[in-house]
Design a protein around this motif. Sequence first.
Motif, PDB file in Angstrom:
ATOM      1  N   LYS A   9      54.683  46.052  30.972  1.00 50.66           N
ATOM      2  CA  LYS A   9      53.244  45.228  31.418  1.00 50.66           C
ATOM      3  C   LYS A   9      53.757  43.957  31.220  1.00 50.66           C
ATOM      4  N   THR A  10      54.442  43.220  30.352  1.00 54.31           N
ATOM      5  CA  THR A  10      54.781  42.042  30.233  1.00 54.31           C
ATOM      6  C   THR A  10      55.754  41.788  31.557  1.00 54.31           C
ATOM      7  N   LYS A  11      56.707  42.379  31.670  1.00 46.05           N
ATOM      8  CA  LYS A  11      57.476  42.085  32.848  1.00 46.05           C
ATOM      9  C   LYS A  11      56.564  42.169  34.320  1.00 46.05           C
ATOM     10  N   ALA A  12      55.532  42.847  34.383  1.00 46.38           N
ATOM     11  CA  ALA A  12      54.848  42.913  35.396  1.00 46.38           C
ATOM     12  C   ALA A  12      53.929  41.687  35.496  1.00 46.38           C
ATOM     13  N   ILE A  13      53.581  41.065  34.311  1.00 45.13           N
ATOM     14  CA  ILE A  13      52.748  40.010  34.160  1.00 45.13           C
ATOM     15  C   ILE A  13      53.693  38.772  34.770  1.00 45.13           C
ATOM     16  N   ILE A  14      54.827  38.868  34.379  1.00 48.55           N
ATOM     17  CA  ILE A  14      55.767  37.804  34.672  1.00 48.55           C
ATOM     18  C   ILE A  14      55.959  37.772  36.104  1.00 48.55           C
ATOM     19  N   GLU A  15      56.430  39.023  36.703  1.00 50.20           N
ATOM     20  CA  GLU A  15      56.552  38.910  38.052  1.00 50.20           C
ATOM     21  C   GLU A  15      55.368  38.529  38.951  1.00 50.20           C
ATOM     22  N   ALA A  36      55.937  31.022  32.041  1.00 53.96           N
ATOM     23  CA  ALA A  36      55.220  31.482  30.953  1.00 53.96           C
ATOM     24  C   ALA A  36      53.952  31.154  30.848  1.00 53.96           C
ATOM     25  N   GLN A  37      53.541  29.930  31.456  1.00 55.52           N
ATOM     26  CA  GLN A  37      52.225  29.262  31.389  1.00 55.52           C
ATOM     27  C   GLN A  37      51.483  30.359  32.483  1.00 55.52           C
ATOM     28  N   ALA A  38      51.779  30.538  33.658  1.00 60.95           N
ATOM     29  CA  ALA A  38      51.379  31.149  34.584  1.00 60.95           C
ATOM     30  C   ALA A  38      51.264  32.665  34.298  1.00 60.95           C
ATOM     31  N   ALA A  39      52.038  32.996  33.400  1.00 55.96           N
ATOM     32  CA  ALA A  39      51.999  34.271  32.929  1.00 55.96           C
ATOM     33  C   ALA A  39      51.086  34.498  31.803  1.00 55.96           C
ATOM     34  N   GLY A  40      50.762  33.295  31.104  1.00 59.01           N
ATOM     35  CA  GLY A  40      50.028  33.519  29.896  1.00 59.01           C
ATOM     36  C   GLY A  40      50.491  33.993  28.667  1.00 59.01           C
ATOM     37  N   ILE A  41      51.901  33.676  28.543  1.00 54.35           N
ATOM     38  CA  ILE A  41      52.816  34.015  27.493  1.00 54.35           C
ATOM     39  C   ILE A  41      53.565  32.817  26.996  1.00 54.35           C
ATOM     40  N   SER A  42      54.230  33.104  25.674  1.00 58.18           N
ATOM     41  CA  SER A  42      54.705  31.838  25.421  1.00 58.18           C
ATOM     42  C   SER A  42      56.132  31.944  25.784  1.00 58.18           C
ATOM     43  N   ARG A  43      57.023  30.664  25.907  1.00 56.57           N
ATOM     44  CA  ARG A  43      58.321  30.847  26.302  1.00 56.57           C
ATOM     45  C   ARG A  43      59.261  31.719  25.474  1.00 56.57           C
ATOM     46  N   THR A  48      62.535  36.725  25.566  1.00 55.22           N
ATOM     47  CA  THR A  48      62.668  38.155  24.881  1.00 55.22           C
ATOM     48  C   THR A  48      63.071  39.218  25.992  1.00 55.22           C
ATOM     49  N   HIS A  49      62.636  38.882  27.206  1.00 55.53           N
ATOM     50  CA  HIS A  49      62.749  39.512  28.476  1.00 55.53           C
ATOM     51  C   HIS A  49      64.033  39.257  29.314  1.00 55.53           C
TER      52      HIS A  49
END
Length: 176
Positions: A9-15, A36-43, A48-49
């Motif tokens: 799911k995190t990878k899909a969010i980043i994509e 990272a900002q656009a994905a709503g995750i931390s750097r 990590t991925h």
Amino acid sequence: MFESNKRQKTKAIIENAMVQLLKQESFDHITTVQLAQAAGISRSSFYTHYKDKYDMIERYQQGLFHQLEYIFSHHQENIKTAIIEVFKFLQLEPLLAALLTENGTKEIQNFLRHKLQVMLAEDLQDRFSSRIYSQFEKEYSTVYLTNAFFGVCQIWIARGKKESPEQIADFLLKMI
């Protein structure tokens, strides 16, 4: 290798974040911070991925190359079916479509161009075997048609993929 649902799911969010960013600017100008900002995750979550945006796209492209290679090898006898399958694939893969735009990466564009060029060279030989073309005319004609096909692909994506894969394949084959 099995990945957890959370990792997938995190990878899909980043994509998806990369797709959104590619609508605004070129791949070369997108930073990991923006991603990272656009994905709503931390750097740190991004790292990590992936090592960086190039690692992300490299891994994504490797999976795509295998799938596209399968389409081209499986349908090498039927160019229309291969074209339809590629356009269906583009409908299902928003990141691939984004990477094929002018803001995308040259590696995937060159890969697809090369595959089209090989298929077209073989198809043109069959269609026009009664005509006598010199070697340079054969080479130039396949490059010409490959770039025309690729341009149609890019405009189809830019216009929102309104026509069906079958309509695009029919149009492209009419142009030969």
